[in-house]
Design a protein around this motif. Sequence first.
Motif, PDB file in Angstrom:
ATOM      1  N   ASP B 209       3.559  -3.559   2.503  1.00 20.11           N
ATOM      2  CA  ASP B 209       2.430  -3.492   1.580  1.00 20.11           C
ATOM      3  C   ASP B 209       1.796  -2.111   1.745  1.00 20.11           C
ATOM      4  O   ASP B 209       1.292  -1.787   2.815  1.00 20.11           O
ATOM      5  CB  ASP B 209       1.432  -4.597   1.924  1.00 20.11           C
ATOM      6  CG  ASP B 209       0.218  -4.615   1.016  1.00 20.11           C
ATOM      7  OD1 ASP B 209       0.018  -3.635   0.253  1.00 20.11           O
ATOM      8  OD2 ASP B 209      -0.525  -5.607   1.065  1.00 20.11           O
ATOM      9  N   PRO B 210       1.808  -1.294   0.687  1.00 18.05           N
ATOM     10  CA  PRO B 210       1.299   0.076   0.825  1.00 18.05           C
ATOM     11  C   PRO B 210      -0.173   0.135   1.204  1.00 18.05           C
ATOM     12  O   PRO B 210      -0.638   1.158   1.689  1.00 18.05           O
ATOM     13  CB  PRO B 210       1.508   0.702  -0.553  1.00 18.05           C
ATOM     14  CG  PRO B 210       2.350  -0.230  -1.322  1.00 18.05           C
ATOM     15  CD  PRO B 210       2.293  -1.567  -0.678  1.00 18.05           C
ATOM     16  N   ILE B 211      -0.907  -0.967   0.967  1.00 17.27           N
ATOM     17  CA  ILE B 211      -2.318  -0.966   1.342  1.00 17.27           C
ATOM     18  C   ILE B 211      -2.479  -1.382   2.806  1.00 17.27           C
ATOM     19  O   ILE B 211      -3.444  -1.016   3.463  1.00 17.27           O
ATOM     20  CB  ILE B 211      -3.117  -1.877   0.382  1.00 17.27           C
ATOM     21  CG1 ILE B 211      -3.209  -1.166  -0.958  1.00 17.27           C
ATOM     22  CG2 ILE B 211      -4.480  -2.207   0.933  1.00 17.27           C
ATOM     23  CD1 ILE B 211      -4.231  -1.679  -1.890  1.00 17.27           C
ATOM     24  N   GLU B 212      -1.549  -2.118   3.313  1.00 19.23           N
ATOM     25  CA  GLU B 212      -1.584  -2.541   4.712  1.00 19.23           C
ATOM     26  C   GLU B 212      -1.054  -1.429   5.621  1.00 19.23           C
ATOM     27  O   GLU B 212      -1.550  -1.236   6.726  1.00 19.23           O
ATOM     28  CB  GLU B 212      -0.722  -3.805   4.873  1.00 19.23           C
ATOM     29  CG  GLU B 212      -0.656  -4.339   6.280  1.00 19.23           C
ATOM     30  CD  GLU B 212      -1.988  -4.885   6.769  1.00 19.23           C
ATOM     31  OE1 GLU B 212      -2.532  -5.810   6.126  1.00 19.23           O
ATOM     32  OE2 GLU B 212      -2.498  -4.380   7.783  1.00 19.23           O
ATOM     33  N   ASN B 213      -0.053  -0.717   5.159  1.00 17.42           N
ATOM     34  CA  ASN B 213       0.688   0.203   6.020  1.00 17.42           C
ATOM     35  C   ASN B 213       0.653   1.629   5.481  1.00 17.42           C
ATOM     36  O   ASN B 213       1.351   1.951   4.520  1.00 17.42           O
ATOM     37  CB  ASN B 213       2.139  -0.273   6.138  1.00 17.42           C
ATOM     38  CG  ASN B 213       2.911   0.527   7.178  1.00 17.42           C
ATOM     39  OD1 ASN B 213       2.402   1.505   7.727  1.00 17.42           O
ATOM     40  ND2 ASN B 213       4.139   0.110   7.447  1.00 17.42           N
ATOM     41  N   PRO B 214      -0.154   2.509   6.116  1.00 16.08           N
ATOM     42  CA  PRO B 214      -0.172   3.907   5.686  1.00 16.08           C
ATOM     43  C   PRO B 214       1.211   4.558   5.768  1.00 16.08           C
ATOM     44  O   PRO B 214       1.461   5.565   5.100  1.00 16.08           O
ATOM     45  CB  PRO B 214      -1.149   4.574   6.669  1.00 16.08           C
ATOM     46  CG  PRO B 214      -1.993   3.458   7.188  1.00 16.08           C
ATOM     47  CD  PRO B 214      -1.100   2.260   7.234  1.00 16.08           C
ATOM     48  N   MET B 216       3.770   3.671   4.405  1.00 17.01           N
ATOM     49  CA  MET B 216       4.433   3.612   3.091  1.00 17.01           C
ATOM     50  C   MET B 216       4.226   4.900   2.295  1.00 17.01           C
ATOM     51  O   MET B 216       4.984   5.160   1.352  1.00 17.01           O
ATOM     52  CB  MET B 216       3.939   2.404   2.288  1.00 17.01           C
ATOM     53  CG  MET B 216       4.507   1.075   2.772  1.00 17.01           C
ATOM     54  SD  MET B 216       6.284   0.924   2.492  1.00 17.01           S
ATOM     55  CE  MET B 216       6.320   0.747   0.703  1.00 17.01           C
ATOM     56  N   TRP B 367       5.259   3.137  11.461  1.00 14.19           N
ATOM     57  CA  TRP B 367       3.915   3.706  11.518  1.00 14.19           C
ATOM     58  C   TRP B 367       3.299   3.241  12.816  1.00 14.19           C
ATOM     59  O   TRP B 367       3.456   2.090  13.207  1.00 14.19           O
ATOM     60  CB  TRP B 367       3.090   3.220  10.336  1.00 14.19           C
ATOM     61  CG  TRP B 367       1.671   3.677  10.351  1.00 14.19           C
ATOM     62  CD1 TRP B 367       0.555   2.951  10.692  1.00 14.19           C
ATOM     63  CD2 TRP B 367       1.180   4.981  10.025  1.00 14.19           C
ATOM     64  NE1 TRP B 367      -0.570   3.719  10.579  1.00 14.19           N
ATOM     65  CE2 TRP B 367      -0.232   4.976  10.173  1.00 14.19           C
ATOM     66  CE3 TRP B 367       1.799   6.166   9.592  1.00 14.19           C
ATOM     67  CZ2 TRP B 367      -1.029   6.099   9.923  1.00 14.19           C
ATOM     68  CZ3 TRP B 367       1.001   7.279   9.338  1.00 14.19           C
ATOM     69  CH2 TRP B 367      -0.392   7.243   9.502  1.00 14.19           C
TER      70      TRP B 367
END
Lengths: 107, 423, 151
Positions: B209-214, B216, B367
Amino acid sequence: MAEKPRLKLPTEAKKGEVIEIKTLLPHIMESGQRKDKDGKPVPRKIINKFICEFNGKPVFTANLEPAIAANPYMQFHAKVEESGTFKFSWTDDDGTVTTAEEKITVT
Amino acid sequence: MRRGTIPAGAAAAALIGTAVIFLAAGPGANAQSTKREPPLEIKGDASERPWKRFAGWPARDESKYNTLGNLASPPAPKQPRKITKPITGDAQKGAELVADRNRGGSCLACHVMGPAGGANLPGNVAPDLSEIGNAGREDEWLFNYIYDARVYNPETVMPPWGSHELFNDQEINDMVAFLKTLKSKAVFKTELDNPEKRPPPVEKRENLDPIENPGMWAVDKAQELWRQKTSSGFSCNTCHSDPKASFKAWAASMPKWEPRLNKVLGVEEFVTRHAKATTGADWLMETDENRAMSVYLHFLANDMPIHVDATSPEAKAAIERGKVLSQRKVGQLNMACTDCHGKSANHWIRGQWLGEPKGQYDHFPTWRTSLLAIWDIRQRFQWCQVNIRADELPPDAKEYGDLELYLASLNEGQKLSVPGIRH
Amino acid sequence: MRLLSRRTALALGASSAAFTFIGLSEDASAAAKEAADMMAKFTGGKTVQQGKVSIELPEIAENGNTVPLSISVDAPMTADNYVSDILVVADGNPNPGVATFQFSPLSGKAEASTRIRLAATQNIIAVAKTSKGEFFTSQKLVKVTIGGCGG
């Protein structure tokens, strides 16, 4: 290359529905506590304010301190009564404002 | 039909129908491709030389001790040291020493020790010593167990604190004096502090999830790099216009034995050498560009089960070498990969959980939330070494290739999920 | 940093709930005082009631750099009864302020999640203000884990 803010919210909703909104902004959020390799403090540089507006009216505002982690993540809600546009703004200590927008259709 | 110009000193490409043939030109480029073998820059190293340790990592010189590339450690003593007089030491000083993280992790990394360190999140890799003062142990035994436990247990995980000069004799005496005061069970402030009661961490984050994981953002960056033309006029996209289709499974088959280099090649080193030999891009290992490309190439193969060649003679030999390397004691703390991730797996090392090798590879590059950075597997190897006070090797060291292939073989069947998100 | 078990109590207002801090190191107790000052300023010395505010934090944070935090207040969020502001402080950080969130009935829920930095094991305290001028508070202890390998 500048990384883009991430937004997550529905594109459609029912009138009166409370929707969830998530945002993520790439930003170092330099707290002012760190020291560089010569022992000098690295100056503070953070996003100090986040505003979400819908059709011009504030829905959620956050005043942020250095304790907010890098790449500030905000999750909150909004009650939508009509179609329109969400506008998100992040204000840096140096005055620059980053903005993003998303439309939503409300039936 | 498209014809590319031939720039000076770089590879040229001519597209003929659907086949892609590279013709090499200029110094240092070696791009013969019969059977559509990917061109690789064979000459030179894939990372900076001399290899400089990352900024912010402890700047110790541990060349006196084993590394994965070199044997240097002094041999274990054959006999325990004779202690003829009762040990006198400062138990208060000893209590401070056993909790001092700057002296190699501190004893509390592995042992509960009564009130030492406020009983704040001690580990349980090794026996609880809270009542050792009542265990009837002689001073000589206590001294030598700290000085060099190998004289009692050749297979021990315990670092040789004395013979590897981590503590001097007086300090060991002080710690012995403290141990002799330990006569009752530890009292923990909260149940979480008790390693026997602490629940193992479960990784539940949505890492893709791009909002969960920088992390991304590295995928976005790589997609831009993919299309970035170098001075050659070429980009990855020139030949790989559909990466989603072309690389659906590739990363799950890596790392791989590369006969042209006589070593195992991981994705990161492949990126360095292939980019150099084709577009001319300079993406050395451990640069942001290289890491982003590694994230992306793994990401494209997400959900594919890891399946590396483990049957060819070269792969088998490399895996065997990797296995032996995973068992080699290195560094001033004299530890092997298998000490933590084999013998001590599923235990707490201070406040961190030690995992088994299976499950430790499928999320790399990852990350790291504590560092706000992407780490690939080679940087992870290097950090493990430096932390146990062993000098690390350059990221493209052949030993790391063998170790990575061995680790990948242990992760056969695990599905890729990259970028990971970890502490 | 050693954990000392000290208790620092601060009374706010005439018949209010006392904020109790399990004080940490000497530095942290200065932070605790600053946190209390921030809360006093936010409430203007008015009565603060315990409850209604839930704080979600991991029991043990994997590191102090990124700790997920959720605050929510049980409130109708109607025009005549909504949460207008929530103050969040960390009583062991060198700068205890974390954030102030502002809501309106358009918010739908008095809830916000973010990720924070923690210098060490400490309490997170949230104080919510309603449109009726009432204040509610809650706090939660979060342990920051200690790494296995040393320095």
